[in-house]
Design a protein around this motif. Structure first.
Motif, PDB file in Angstrom:
ATOM      1  N   ALA A   1       0.457  10.405   4.740  1.00 42.07           N
ATOM      2  CA  ALA A   1      -0.009  11.080   5.950  1.00 42.07           C
ATOM      3  C   ALA A   1      -0.394  12.514   5.599  1.00 42.07           C
TER       4      ALA A   1
ATOM      5  N   SER B   1       0.858  -1.186   0.000  1.00 38.90           N
ATOM      6  CA  SER B   1       0.000   0.000   0.000  1.00 38.90           C
ATOM      7  C   SER B   1       0.889   1.230   0.000  1.00 38.90           C
TER       8      SER B   1
ATOM      9  N   HIS C   1       1.110   4.864   1.642  1.00 40.69           N
ATOM     10  CA  HIS C   1       0.579   5.669   2.737  1.00 40.69           C
ATOM     11  C   HIS C   1       0.949   7.130   2.503  1.00 40.69           C
TER      12      HIS C   1
ATOM     13  N   THR D   1      -5.748   7.812   3.738  1.00 36.20           N
ATOM     14  CA  THR D   1      -4.306   7.995   3.902  1.00 36.20           C
ATOM     15  C   THR D   1      -3.519   6.792   3.389  1.00 36.20           C
ATOM     16  N   SER D   2      -4.230   5.772   2.909  1.00 29.30           N
ATOM     17  CA  SER D   2      -3.576   4.578   2.407  1.00 29.30           C
ATOM     18  C   SER D   2      -4.300   4.102   1.148  1.00 29.30           C
TER      19      SER D   2
END
Length: 146
Positions: A14, A10, A12, A41-42
């Motif tokens: 942030a 995945s 990510h 966020t992912s």
């Protein structure tokens, strides 16, 4: 002649990275994902864990053919539900050039001096016409075997 391995992954992002090093990826995602889902966020991905072609076949187009088949595999019926293909590419000019030529991009700049660089490909960009154009040279002129 070749070897490949895939695994789940995945990407990510942030909230603070949306304004930082992954800004260009975030802009790309933001422009291609409907508004209600932009706050994720992912994002699901499939990682190329290993992709190799025997040195005797380097430059023959087999590597590009394998990447095109990989893109086709994960676009057709979206078997894994992933949006991206990722790879930890060896930070060597030839390897980086190969992935850039095949429309991968750097995930961020922080790893520019590391042994490997994280790169990604957005499967939304992959179309069957592009796939056929990429593999046509290999099909027309296959490398000699043996």
């Amino acid at each position: 002649m070749q070897h490949s391995r895939f695994m789940n992954d995945s990407i990510h992002i942030a909230r603070d990275e949306r304004r930082d090093d992954k800004r260009s990826l975030w802009k790309h995602i933001k422009s291609n994902i409907p508004h209600p889902k932009r706050d994720y966020t992912s994002f699901p991905a499939v990682k190329i864990g290993r992709l190799g072609v025997a040195s005797a076949y380097a430059g023959s187009g087999i590597g590009t053919y394998l990447l095109t088949m990989t893109k086709d595999l994960f676009v057709t019926d979206n078997r894994t539900g992933c949006r991206f293909i990722t790879v930890d590419a060896y930070n060597k000019p030839g390897v980086i050039a190969f992935y850039l030529k095949n429309s991968f991009a750097f995930l961020w700049g922080k790893d520019s001096e590391e042994r490997t660089r994280i790169m990604y490909f957005d499967l939304l960009r992959h179309r069957a016409d592009d796939a056929q154009a990429a593999i046509r040279p290999v099909l027309d002129h296959p490398p000699p075997l043996g």
